[in-house]
Write a protein that holds these residues in place. Structure first.
Motif, PDB file in Angstrom:
ATOM      1  N   ASN A 154       0.789  -1.238   0.000  1.00  0.00           N
ATOM      2  CA  ASN A 154       0.000   0.000   0.000  1.00  0.00           C
ATOM      3  C   ASN A 154       0.819   1.286   0.000  1.00  0.00           C
ATOM      4  OD1 ASN A 154       0.992  -0.146   2.601  1.00  0.00           O
ATOM      5  ND2 ASN A 154      -0.976  -0.654   3.541  1.00  0.00           N
ATOM      6  N   SER A 155       2.092   1.172  -0.283  1.00  0.00           N
ATOM      7  CA  SER A 155       2.947   2.368  -0.240  1.00  0.00           C
ATOM      8  C   SER A 155       3.043   3.032  -1.616  1.00  0.00           C
ATOM      9  CB  SER A 155       4.352   1.990   0.234  1.00  0.00           C
ATOM     10  OG  SER A 155       4.986   1.169  -0.743  1.00  0.00           O
ATOM     11  N   VAL A 167      -8.485  -2.216  -2.205  1.00  0.00           N
ATOM     12  CA  VAL A 167      -7.878  -0.955  -2.644  1.00  0.00           C
ATOM     13  C   VAL A 167      -8.011   0.149  -1.597  1.00  0.00           C
ATOM     14  CG1 VAL A 167      -9.930  -0.038  -3.833  1.00  0.00           C
ATOM     15  CG2 VAL A 167      -7.638   0.553  -4.675  1.00  0.00           C
ATOM     16  N   HIS A 168      -8.989   0.040  -0.699  1.00  0.00           N
ATOM     17  CA  HIS A 168      -9.164   1.072   0.326  1.00  0.00           C
ATOM     18  C   HIS A 168      -7.988   1.123   1.298  1.00  0.00           C
ATOM     19  CE1 HIS A 168     -10.779  -2.574   2.262  1.00  0.00           C
ATOM     20  NE2 HIS A 168     -10.339  -2.044   3.384  1.00  0.00           N
ATOM     21  N   MET A 169      -7.119   0.081   1.282  1.00  0.00           N
ATOM     22  CA  MET A 169      -5.969   0.042   2.189  1.00  0.00           C
ATOM     23  C   MET A 169      -4.792   0.883   1.692  1.00  0.00           C
ATOM     24  SD  MET A 169      -6.866  -2.038   4.698  1.00  0.00           S
ATOM     25  CE  MET A 169      -5.454  -2.843   5.445  1.00  0.00           C
ATOM     26  N   LEU A 170      -4.874   1.385   0.460  1.00  0.00           N
ATOM     27  CA  LEU A 170      -3.791   2.230  -0.054  1.00  0.00           C
ATOM     28  C   LEU A 170      -3.686   3.512   0.769  1.00  0.00           C
ATOM     29  CD1 LEU A 170      -4.241   2.034  -3.954  1.00  0.00           C
ATOM     30  CD2 LEU A 170      -2.498   0.901  -2.583  1.00  0.00           C
ATOM     31  N   SER A 171      -2.467   3.982   0.955  1.00  0.00           N
ATOM     32  CA  SER A 171      -2.277   5.242   1.672  1.00  0.00           C
ATOM     33  C   SER A 171      -2.711   6.407   0.771  1.00  0.00           C
ATOM     34  CB  SER A 171      -0.805   5.409   2.062  1.00  0.00           C
ATOM     35  OG  SER A 171      -0.009   5.499   0.887  1.00  0.00           O
ATOM     36  N   LYS A 201     -14.020   4.453   2.083  1.00  0.00           N
ATOM     37  CA  LYS A 201     -12.629   4.790   2.391  1.00  0.00           C
ATOM     38  C   LYS A 201     -11.805   5.115   1.141  1.00  0.00           C
ATOM     39  CE  LYS A 201     -12.183   2.222   6.732  1.00  0.00           C
ATOM     40  NZ  LYS A 201     -11.431   1.174   7.460  1.00  0.00           N
ATOM     41  N   VAL A 202     -12.407   4.918  -0.024  1.00  0.00           N
ATOM     42  CA  VAL A 202     -11.722   5.245  -1.277  1.00  0.00           C
ATOM     43  C   VAL A 202     -11.948   6.723  -1.562  1.00  0.00           C
ATOM     44  CG1 VAL A 202     -11.524   4.713  -3.737  1.00  0.00           C
ATOM     45  CG2 VAL A 202     -12.112   2.898  -2.125  1.00  0.00           C
ATOM     46  N   ILE A 203     -10.876   7.466  -1.863  1.00  0.00           N
ATOM     47  CA  ILE A 203     -11.008   8.918  -2.011  1.00  0.00           C
ATOM     48  C   ILE A 203     -11.861   9.267  -3.238  1.00  0.00           C
ATOM     49  CG2 ILE A 203      -8.837   9.373  -0.805  1.00  0.00           C
ATOM     50  CD1 ILE A 203      -7.504   9.873  -3.484  1.00  0.00           C
ATOM     51  N   PRO A 204     -12.625  10.381  -3.174  1.00  0.00           N
ATOM     52  CA  PRO A 204     -13.555  10.751  -4.258  1.00  0.00           C
ATOM     53  C   PRO A 204     -12.894  10.889  -5.627  1.00  0.00           C
ATOM     54  CG  PRO A 204     -13.969  12.079  -2.304  1.00  0.00           C
ATOM     55  CD  PRO A 204     -12.719  11.301  -2.033  1.00  0.00           C
ATOM     56  N   THR A 205     -11.648  11.314  -5.660  1.00  0.00           N
ATOM     57  CA  THR A 205     -10.976  11.492  -6.954  1.00  0.00           C
ATOM     58  C   THR A 205     -10.727  10.159  -7.655  1.00  0.00           C
ATOM     59  OG1 THR A 205      -8.935  11.680  -5.641  1.00  0.00           O
ATOM     60  CG2 THR A 205      -9.859  13.710  -6.547  1.00  0.00           C
TER      61      THR A 205
END
Length: 381
Positions: free
Chosen positions: A101-102, A130-134, A163-167
């Motif tokens: 996730n880095s 994928v929500h675990m990505l920083s 938890k997934v960013i809107p973009t």
């Protein structure tokens, strides 16, 4: 000795038609392939064990298949399908975002995207959890996700879409996977039992499907556990409730029969028997509330379909519901609900449940007296 393969892997769907309970997803994906309307980024989201990663793999295999069938399924025979089935395809790359996730992990992935596939039309990148990505990793991924090469397709899978960013969300075609219906899971388990030459009782498979709470993978794991527990190739309802430590619904029928008869002693003795078997009083009262709810549902022919039980159990519910009135069921549900709410704060939890059961036992008599009083007041008026 031959290695045992768990049912979740052995019977993992290999094409869209074999996916259980997600027809709205599979139909859309097949139509996208048929009409050549494939997005370059997909987001598969939903609860665990409902087929997100499976559908991602089937999509990856199908779009690179060299001889798709008439209904746009992978042929499972061409070089591309054979390589995929043997985990040897160079066109499909899977990344577990929980452990990768880095920013550096995403940069490595972006570097790979630059190279076109040697064989086949598409390179598919499946990123699980994928929500675990920083946040930094998400930002490093944005540009590639928005303007990928025409041969690159990204399939992101997550159990936590919020938890997934809107973009990222705005750059993906989003597919929401449903919890799988109890009937669909039970039917699938019946098919597997036949394949494995296991004699399974319908009630047992229904119970496993209910316990799985919409997750097919959980249902298959429980199925394997019960089959292993059984000494013979037979899966029975009694063995299933014993192994899963579930309270048999026979007890709820027994308790309510005693309640309707006003037999407080029998009600308390049945509750004592339940406690001696190691069941929690709180779980019992919650289960009794569900039983009363099912009896309420049986009162209307249109709502009977809301009951997720077998035909034999449904007949028992219908029979007992005829012995109860709507006013009794509503009052009983209210008593059980109050018992549930106040259970944890009670000093003497056993007495708390017993008091609720005593109130239930006197309820039919109280309703009868109230009805008589109402009739008297009407006559006097």
């Amino acid at each position: 000795m031959e290695n045992f393969v768990v049912s979740a892997r052995k019977y993992r769907p290999s094409n869209f038609n074999s996916v259980v309970g997600q027809q709205h997803i599979t139909t859309t994906l097949k139509n996208a392939i048929k009409n050549n309307h494939l997005a370059q980024a997909f987001l598969f989201c939903g609860p665990r064990g409902v087929g997100k990663t499976t559908c991602a793999r089937i999509l990856a295999k199908t779009i690179n298949c060299q001889n798709r069938t008439a209904d746009f399924e992978a042929c499972n025979k061409c070089d591309s399908c054979t390589a995929f089935n043997n985990n040897a395809s160079f066109n499909v790359h899977e990344l577990d975002a929980a452990s990768n996730n880095s920013v550096d992990d995403i940069r490595n992935l972006v570097e790979q995207v630059r190279y076109a596939p040697q064989h086949g039309l598409f390179k598919v990148y499946i990123i699980d959890e994928v929500h675990m990505l920083s946040n930094a990793a998400f930002n490093a991924f944005l540009k590639t996700l928005e303007e990928p090469p025409k041969y690159a397709i990204f399939i992101l899978a997550t159990t936590e879409k919020h938890k997934v960013i809107p973009t990222i969300l705005s750059r993906c075609q989003i597919f929401d996977f449903n919890r799988i219906q109890i009937k669909d899971i039970a039917d699938h388990l019946t098919h597997i039992a036949k394949q494995e030459n296991i004699e399974a009782e319908e009630e047992a498979l229904r119970l496993i499907a209910t316990k799985a709470d919409g997750a097919l993978r959980d249902a298959l794991s429980i199925f394997d556990l019960i089959v292993t527990y059984s000494a013979t190739n037979k899966l029975t309802y009694q063995e299933t409730i014993n192994n899963l430590h579930i309270l048999d619904y026979d007890y709820y029928f027994k308790v309510l029969d005693a309640v309707l008869a006003g037999n407080i002693g029998q009600v308390l003795l049945t509750f004592d028997e339940i406690l001696k078997k190691g069941f929690d009083g709180h779980n019992f009262i919650v289960g009794l509330s569900e039983h009363l709810r099912d009896l309420m549902v049986c009162k209307d022919p249109e709502t009977v379909t809301l009951m997720q039980v077998s035909e034999s159990a449904r007949a028992r519910y219908l029979q007992q519901s005829e012995q109860t009135s709507i006013s009794f069921l509503l009052s009983a549900l209210n008593i059980c609900n109050q018992c549930d709410i106040n259970y944890k704060s009670s000093r003497n939890q056993r007495l708390h449940v017993e008091l609720a059961l005593m109130k239930l036992s006197k309820l039919p008599q109280a309703i009868s007296l109230a009805a008589l009083a109402q009739e008297d007041s009407k006559k006097k008026a």
